[in-house]
Design a protein around this motif. Structure first.
Motif, mmCIF file in Angstrom:
data_model
loop_
_atom_site.group_PDB
_atom_site.id
_atom_site.type_symbol
_atom_site.label_atom_id
_atom_site.label_comp_id
_atom_site.label_asym_id
_atom_site.label_seq_id
_atom_site.Cartn_x
_atom_site.Cartn_y
_atom_site.Cartn_z
ATOM 1 N N TYR A 129 5.415 12.406 0.183
ATOM 2 C CA TYR A 129 5.032 11.017 0.475
ATOM 3 C C TYR A 129 5.246 10.705 1.960
ATOM 4 O O TYR A 129 4.371 10.114 2.624
ATOM 5 C CB TYR A 129 5.856 10.083 -0.403
ATOM 6 C CG TYR A 129 5.989 8.669 0.096
ATOM 7 C CD1 TYR A 129 4.903 7.792 0.065
ATOM 8 C CD2 TYR A 129 7.211 8.190 0.578
ATOM 9 C CE1 TYR A 129 5.034 6.483 0.511
ATOM 10 C CE2 TYR A 129 7.350 6.892 1.020
ATOM 11 C CZ TYR A 129 6.261 6.040 0.989
ATOM 12 O OH TYR A 129 6.385 4.756 1.439
ATOM 13 N N ASP A 149 0.835 -1.205 0.000
ATOM 14 C CA ASP A 149 0.000 0.000 0.000
ATOM 15 C C ASP A 149 0.868 1.252 0.000
ATOM 16 O O ASP A 149 0.563 2.227 -0.701
ATOM 17 C CB ASP A 149 -0.918 -0.002 1.227
ATOM 18 C CG ASP A 149 -1.979 -1.096 1.164
ATOM 19 O OD1 ASP A 149 -2.295 -1.544 0.045
ATOM 20 O OD2 ASP A 149 -2.481 -1.493 2.227
ATOM 21 N N ARG A 150 1.954 1.223 0.769
ATOM 22 C CA ARG A 150 2.853 2.381 0.791
ATOM 23 C C ARG A 150 3.493 2.590 -0.577
ATOM 24 O O ARG A 150 3.681 3.726 -1.018
ATOM 25 C CB ARG A 150 3.929 2.176 1.857
ATOM 26 C CG ARG A 150 3.381 2.147 3.288
ATOM 27 C CD ARG A 150 4.502 2.033 4.314
ATOM 28 N NE ARG A 150 3.930 1.768 5.626
ATOM 29 C CZ ARG A 150 3.852 0.549 6.170
ATOM 30 N NH1 ARG A 150 4.342 -0.494 5.523
ATOM 31 N NH2 ARG A 150 3.301 0.388 7.354
ATOM 32 N N TYR A 203 -1.083 3.258 7.348
ATOM 33 C CA TYR A 203 -1.407 1.941 6.818
ATOM 34 C C TYR A 203 -1.332 0.834 7.859
ATOM 35 O O TYR A 203 -1.565 -0.329 7.539
ATOM 36 C CB TYR A 203 -0.490 1.601 5.645
ATOM 37 C CG TYR A 203 -0.761 2.474 4.444
ATOM 38 C CD1 TYR A 203 -1.940 2.336 3.714
ATOM 39 C CD2 TYR A 203 0.144 3.462 4.064
ATOM 40 C CE1 TYR A 203 -2.198 3.152 2.622
ATOM 41 C CE2 TYR A 203 -0.114 4.279 2.974
ATOM 42 C CZ TYR A 203 -1.286 4.118 2.255
ATOM 43 O OH TYR A 203 -1.552 4.928 1.176
ATOM 44 N N ALA A 230 2.045 7.176 -6.675
ATOM 45 C CA ALA A 230 0.944 8.049 -7.091
ATOM 46 C C ALA A 230 1.438 9.427 -7.529
ATOM 47 O O ALA A 230 0.680 10.205 -8.110
ATOM 48 C CB ALA A 230 -0.063 8.199 -5.962
ATOM 49 N N GLU A 255 2.588 12.358 4.076
ATOM 50 C CA GLU A 255 1.280 11.714 3.951
ATOM 51 C C GLU A 255 1.222 10.371 4.677
ATOM 52 O O GLU A 255 0.135 9.917 5.044
ATOM 53 C CB GLU A 255 0.930 11.527 2.472
ATOM 54 C CG GLU A 255 0.656 12.831 1.746
ATOM 55 C CD GLU A 255 0.231 12.614 0.298
ATOM 56 O OE1 GLU A 255 -0.011 11.444 -0.065
ATOM 57 O OE2 GLU A 255 0.154 13.599 -0.446
ATOM 58 N N LEU A 256 2.383 9.763 4.884
ATOM 59 C CA LEU A 256 2.386 8.499 5.617
ATOM 60 C C LEU A 256 1.950 8.683 7.068
ATOM 61 O O LEU A 256 1.362 7.780 7.663
ATOM 62 C CB LEU A 256 3.786 7.870 5.602
ATOM 63 C CG LEU A 256 4.166 7.034 4.384
ATOM 64 C CD1 LEU A 256 5.587 6.490 4.541
ATOM 65 C CD2 LEU A 256 3.193 5.880 4.181
ATOM 66 N N ARG A 294 2.216 1.898 -3.443
ATOM 67 C CA ARG A 294 1.223 2.503 -4.337
ATOM 68 C C ARG A 294 1.079 3.995 -4.060
ATOM 69 O O ARG A 294 0.917 4.797 -4.980
ATOM 70 C CB ARG A 294 -0.112 1.778 -4.192
ATOM 71 C CG ARG A 294 -0.136 0.422 -4.901
ATOM 72 C CD ARG A 294 -1.531 -0.151 -4.941
ATOM 73 N NE ARG A 294 -1.935 -0.682 -3.645
ATOM 74 C CZ ARG A 294 -1.667 -1.930 -3.257
ATOM 75 N NH1 ARG A 294 -1.011 -2.753 -4.045
ATOM 76 N NH2 ARG A 294 -2.070 -2.350 -2.077
ATOM 77 N N LEU A 295 1.150 4.379 -2.779
ATOM 78 C CA LEU A 295 1.101 5.806 -2.444
ATOM 79 C C LEU A 295 2.315 6.519 -3.019
ATOM 80 O O LEU A 295 2.188 7.625 -3.575
ATOM 81 C CB LEU A 295 1.059 5.984 -0.928
ATOM 82 C CG LEU A 295 1.139 7.440 -0.410
ATOM 83 C CD1 LEU A 295 -0.083 8.241 -0.857
ATOM 84 C CD2 LEU A 295 1.274 7.457 1.111
ATOM 85 N N ARG A 296 3.486 5.889 -2.920
ATOM 86 C CA ARG A 296 4.705 6.507 -3.432
ATOM 87 C C ARG A 296 4.630 6.674 -4.945
ATOM 88 O O ARG A 296 5.076 7.687 -5.500
ATOM 89 C CB ARG A 296 5.911 5.625 -3.057
ATOM 90 C CG ARG A 296 7.227 6.111 -3.617
ATOM 91 C CD ARG A 296 7.692 7.373 -2.915
ATOM 92 N NE ARG A 296 8.867 7.942 -3.535
ATOM 93 C CZ ARG A 296 8.865 8.932 -4.411
ATOM 94 N NH1 ARG A 296 7.703 9.473 -4.798
ATOM 95 N NH2 ARG A 296 9.980 9.407 -4.910
#
Length: 637
Positions: free
Chosen positions: A458, A444-445, A521, A451, A461-462, A447-449
């Motif tokens: 990043y 999941d992390r 997450y 984005a 936002e974590l 995928r956030l990175r």
């Protein structure tokens, strides 16, 4: 004669064995990659190779290859142990370790293991192996004897072994391995009263159970249960060797014991593997998906499918204890995904795997891709495949990865997978059981990175929360495990076994700190440790290790920043630190200087000592929320 044995003999005969030692592990790995050869033949070949290698002097190998890891192993027992030398040397060499064996005197195991000045204690072994057989009880019996006499002899032996374990716990080094005592027929059938014979069996098993339970009291102790080895490898004793060589156990059992003992050593040295990579066709199911289609493969409760279903159940059992599962298969991705999702007989589903590499790239590339995606080293992988060519490719192109040979008989697949204890660990922790969940959160992390946006955005936002405090009692095994398994961010490369971690926490001069991390997450749990100590008016960081799954997020900087602030607030004059270069932690060389530590001018070699005068303390990275409690709660050790 195998190729391995022939080449080792050639190296010996030409005087090149010491210089060629790095080749030994690969040769022995090839020798054991014989899926369809009887195990007894492989064990015999290993013993013969061990006989050649046992004549090598460690100093001669080190003269050519000074970085070769040395394993100092002490061997003692109630009876003779000479028959153990060759298989033990072979097993150590097979795992890339240079054996340095120190052997005790015949029958002097009590002195060897309890006297601090004994040669076996003075050599500082990483592993101490004490071989016991039925003679440890039988030798105390005088004819005629009764079951009550045997029980009393057993109790005396247990008292001695309690003393041995206590002495090792007090000031021993490394792991101590004892064995249970097989009950031979030549002993039971000296009792002609069948009821009393049954009672002897009950007494014997109850005492063996007490011996096995000693491990709960002594973290450095492992007791190898010989019953499964006897059941699989053959008779417990050889009557000729028992009488003429005073060897309590048969060569087959000693070979099996050598293998188990090296599993213990590997686990305690942080060499536990992390991920099992499985082939699919003729490995997890019978048949070839591309040729037979989903309806033509078998992995259910049928004569054809049951061996494959059994392997899937074992893989799922391993995964429940923290072993990561992955797939490397030469198949089109779509049909593979369909089988993992829809096939009614599959035990393993897509969610059981952290990575599924289905495609047509070479399998060595697939394995490196799996390791890269998981953020682990390729030598943390175990690869199981039924095709000899694929196994040879991985063995030669992915050095350090373990290879499990699966042969033409699928009923033996489970035994092959479990034979080498690649995933053995001193203790399974809660973090192990949740490991798949942690890797799902890592995905999941990622995928956030991916984005978009900057890396700093990043990290913000974590929402990373860092917690530092003394460990709770139940966390000591996890801290020890991290020291055993962490290589990339281990600032000294040193390992801390559970008993030593407990001793550190009990010492008022020490300041061990557990590092815990969570973010949006989920909770990553205990991911690192700082081992500090109070040294007069200063604080000293003896070691710092951090799981690779939280690296590059500022956690390591936040930890040291909090510790420096704590030292300043306590009025201390400085904080010292130590860095020792290893083959795996090169990326940490500039870590302490980046935080204002200055190297001491007297440092030489691979170890560097640093000092921070606390004049200017760097703050924690802005994206971190830090909670630091250096006193701990009532449950802290």
């Amino acid at each position: 004669m195998t190729v391995a044995l022939e080449e080792l003999r050639t190296l010996r005969d030409t005087g090149r064995l010491a210089a060629g030692y790095p080749r030994v592990a690969a040769l022995l790995a090839e020798l054991t990659d014989t899926a369809d050869r009887p195990d007894a033949e492989t064990a015999d070949e290993l013993r013969r190779c061990g006989g050649l290698l046992a004549r090598l002097r460690p100093q001669d190998v080190l003269a050519h290859h000074p970085d070769t890891p040395v394993a100092t192993v002490a061997v003692t027992g109630h009876s003779g142990t000479a028959q153990l030398t060759d298989p033990l040397v072979a097993e150590l060499a097979r795992h890339g370790l240079l054996p340095r064996l120190v052997t005790g005197d015949h029958g002097a195991y009590l002195r060897d293991l309890t006297d601090p000045d004994s040669p076996l204690r003075r050599c500082g072994p990483q592993l101490t192996l004490c071989v016991l057989g039925a003679d440890a009880v039988h030798d105390e019996l005088r004819a005629p004897w009764t079951v009550a006499d045997a029980e009393q002899a057993w109790h005396r032996l247990l008292d001695r072994l309690h003393a041995v374990a206590a002495a090792h716990h007090a000031d021993g080094t490394g792991a101590l391995v004892l064995t249970t005592l097989p009950l031979p027929r030549r002993l039971t059938h000296q009792i002609v009263d069948q009821q009393q014979r049954a009672l002897l069996g009950a007494v014997w098993r109850e005492c063996n159970a007490r011996l096995l339970r000693l491990t709960a009291e002594h973290p450095a102790l492992t007791v190898v249960d010989l019953d499964p080895l006897v059941g699989e490898s053959g008779p417990a004793t050889d009557p000729r060797l028992a009488l003429y060589a005073r060897s309590a156990l048969s060569p087959a059992i000693l070979s099996a014991l050598a293998r188990e003992a090296v599993h213990v050593l590997r686990a305690r040295q942080g060499l536990t593997k992390k991920c099992l990579v499985l082939d699919l066709d003729n490995t997890l199911w019978d048949g070839v998906l591309g040729d037979d289609g989903p309806d033509g493969i078998a992995c259910g409760a049928t004569l054809r499918g049951e061996p494959y279903a059994a392997l899937q159940r074992v893989a799922k059992q391993l995964a429940a204890q923290g072993v990561l599962l992955a797939v490397s298969s030469k198949n089109d991705p779509g049909p593979v995904a369909g089988v993992l999702r829809d096939h009614p007989d599959m035990t393993l589903r897509a969610d059981d795997f952290v990575s599924v590499q289905a495609g047509w790239q070479p399998k060595d590339a697939a394995l490196r891709d799996i390791a890269g995606r998981l953020g682990i080293a390729a030598d943390a992988l175990v690869f199981a495949d039924d095709t000899a060519a694929e196994r040879a490719l991985v063995r030669h192109r992915v050095p350090g990865a373990a290879v499990v040979p699966l042969g033409r008989e699928p009923a033996r697949h489970v035994d092959r997978l479990l034979a080498d204890g690649w995933f053995d660990t001193p203790t399974v922790t809660d973090d192990d059981r949740h490991r798949v969940r942690h890797y799902r959160a890592a995905a999941d992390r990622s995928r956030l990175r991916e984005a978009g946006g900057s890396y700093e955005q990043y990290l913000r936002e974590l929402g990373i929360e860092l917690d530092i405090s003394p460990p709770r009692r139940h966390e000591l095994h996890r801290m020890s495990q991290l020291s055993l398994r962490t290589n990339q961010f281990n600032l000294t490369g040193e390992r801390v076994p559970p008993e030593r971690m407990a001793a550190l926490c009990a010492d008022p001069r020490q300041l061990p700190l557990a590092v815990r991390v969570r973010d949006r997450y989920g909770d990553s749990g205990l991911v690192g440790a700082v081992l500090a100590r109070r040294d007069g008016a200063a604080l000293h960081i003896d070691n710092f290790f951090l799981s690779c799954r939280v690296l590059a997020r500022g956690v390591e900087h936040g930890c040291v920043s909090a510790l420096l602030a704590h030292a300043r607030d306590r009025g201390l004059s400085a904080v010292g630190a130590r860095h020792r270069a290893t083959r795996s932690n090169g990326r940490t060389r500039g870590f302490y200087p980046s935080l204002g530590f200055v190297p001491r001018a007297t440092d030489t070699g691979e170890e560097t000592h640093y000092r921070h005068d606390l004049a200017e303390i760097p703050g924690p990275p802005g994206h971190l929320s830090v909670r630091a409690d250096f006193e701990g709660d009532t449950d802290a050790c």
